[in-house]
Each structure stands twice: as C-alpha cells, then as structure tokens.
Design a protein around this motif. Structure first.
Motif, PDB file in Angstrom:
ATOM      1  N   MET A   1      30.305  35.884  73.704  1.00  0.00           N
ATOM      2  CA  MET A   1      30.176  37.144  74.393  1.00  0.00           C
ATOM      3  C   MET A   1      29.873  38.234  73.376  1.00  0.00           C
ATOM      4  N   GLN A   2      29.125  39.184  73.858  1.00  0.00           N
ATOM      5  CA  GLN A   2      28.748  40.295  72.986  1.00  0.00           C
ATOM      6  C   GLN A   2      28.810  41.574  73.805  1.00  0.00           C
ATOM      7  N   ARG A   3      29.343  42.621  73.221  1.00  0.00           N
ATOM      8  CA  ARG A   3      29.418  43.910  73.903  1.00  0.00           C
ATOM      9  C   ARG A   3      28.297  44.792  73.368  1.00  0.00           C
ATOM     10  N   LEU A   4      27.480  45.282  74.270  1.00  0.00           N
ATOM     11  CA  LEU A   4      26.379  46.174  73.911  1.00  0.00           C
ATOM     12  C   LEU A   4      26.897  47.589  73.703  1.00  0.00           C
ATOM     13  N   GLY A   7      28.347  49.401  76.517  1.00  0.00           N
ATOM     14  CA  GLY A   7      29.606  48.919  77.086  1.00  0.00           C
ATOM     15  C   GLY A   7      29.452  47.659  77.916  1.00  0.00           C
ATOM     16  N   GLU A   8      28.207  47.253  78.180  1.00  0.00           N
ATOM     17  CA  GLU A   8      27.976  46.039  78.960  1.00  0.00           C
ATOM     18  C   GLU A   8      28.347  44.814  78.132  1.00  0.00           C
ATOM     19  N   VAL A   9      28.854  43.798  78.815  1.00  0.00           N
ATOM     20  CA  VAL A   9      29.193  42.545  78.152  1.00  0.00           C
ATOM     21  C   VAL A   9      28.110  41.533  78.485  1.00  0.00           C
ATOM     22  N   VAL A  10      27.559  40.906  77.446  1.00  0.00           N
ATOM     23  CA  VAL A  10      26.513  39.897  77.626  1.00  0.00           C
ATOM     24  C   VAL A  10      27.073  38.553  77.180  1.00  0.00           C
ATOM     25  N   ILE A  11      26.969  37.568  78.033  1.00  0.00           N
ATOM     26  CA  ILE A  11      27.405  36.219  77.692  1.00  0.00           C
ATOM     27  C   ILE A  11      26.179  35.437  77.261  1.00  0.00           C
ATOM     28  N   THR A  12      26.185  35.005  76.004  1.00  0.00           N
ATOM     29  CA  THR A  12      25.066  34.249  75.464  1.00  0.00           C
ATOM     30  C   THR A  12      25.152  32.817  75.971  1.00  0.00           C
TER      31      THR A  12
END
Length: 145
Positions: A1-4, A7-12
């Motif tokens: 997971m990465q937080r942009l 504030g959005e969370v992106v799941i790789t």
C-alpha cells in the motif's frame, strides 16, 4: 500500500499466487510443510493441496496431514479457505468438516494482505505442538473427513 500526497491510498497489485507457487516449487521456506496446485493447468490457481508433517514429541509425530486450500477471488485481502482432508483432532479444526476455525488460528485471526498459504500452514503446525493440542488423541492414521 502506498499513500499519495492527496491522502488517497493505492494498493499495488501483486500476483501472490505465482509468487507462492514459485516459492513452493523451489523448496524455499519451511520443509515441514508443502503446498501446490491441485491441477497444474488451472490458470486461475484456485485449488491447492497442502501438507503438514506433524511435529516431533506430539501425538502428531511422523504423521503427514493432507489439506485442501481454496483461494477466493479477493485473495490476498482475505485468507484462503483451508480444510483438512486427513482426519485430525485439534481445537482449531471443526471436527465434522475439517475446516479450520479462523478465529482460533493465529495466522488467519491476524490476517493481512502480505501473508500467504505458507503462514497458515506454519501456524497450523505450531498449533499441533501447543499445550492444547499436543497430547490430544488422534484418529487412526489414514482416515479422512
């Protein structure tokens, strides 16, 4: 997971099933457990066989337990469905169906998307050696659910 920065969370996305298959086929990891595809031509990799060699000094010593692992579409966000094929008496296994009781197995109770089948099998083997299960009388070897 990465937080942009927004504030959005992106799941790789990762292909956990390919990684786990490769890990198992190359004999990496704990040698007292095994897992692999039921059907090598299954492109969805949905059904797996698992195996656990019982820990020494327990009622499970030198026994080999066969399991069936079903991977849900939402894996690895949720754990796979795991059921013993070999009959076993353990506090974390339903005595009628062989299904593991998710709330009683540490790996499934504390599941996160970075875990996999290996962690569940290791956790089940550790449960075999626990004070609750190590002395529990077992069914005749070779019997199944």
């Amino acid at each position: 997971m990465q937080r942009l920065p927004t504030g959005e969370v992106v799941i790789t996305p990762r292909n956990f099933k390919f990684e786990e298959l490769e890990h198992s086929e190359k004999g990496m990891g704990d040698m007292s457990i095994s897992y692999g595809l039921v059907d090598g031509s299954d492109i969805f990799m949905g059904e797996w066989n698992g195996g656990i060699l019982g820990p020494q000094g327990t009622q499970h010593d030198s026994r080999f337990y066969e399991l069936r692992i079903t991977i849900p579409e939402s894996y690895p966000a949720v754990p796979p469905r795991v059921r013993f094929v070999s009959r076993i008496n353990m506090a974390c296994v339903d005595g009628n169906t062989g299904e593991i009781l998710y709330s009683k197995v540490p790996a499934t109770r504390n599941w996160n998307r970075n875990m996999g089948m290996e962690q569940i099998l290791i956790s089940l083997r550790a449960e075999m050696a626990s004070d609750v299960n190590r002395r529990t009388r077992q069914p005749q070897e070779g019997s199944t659910f």
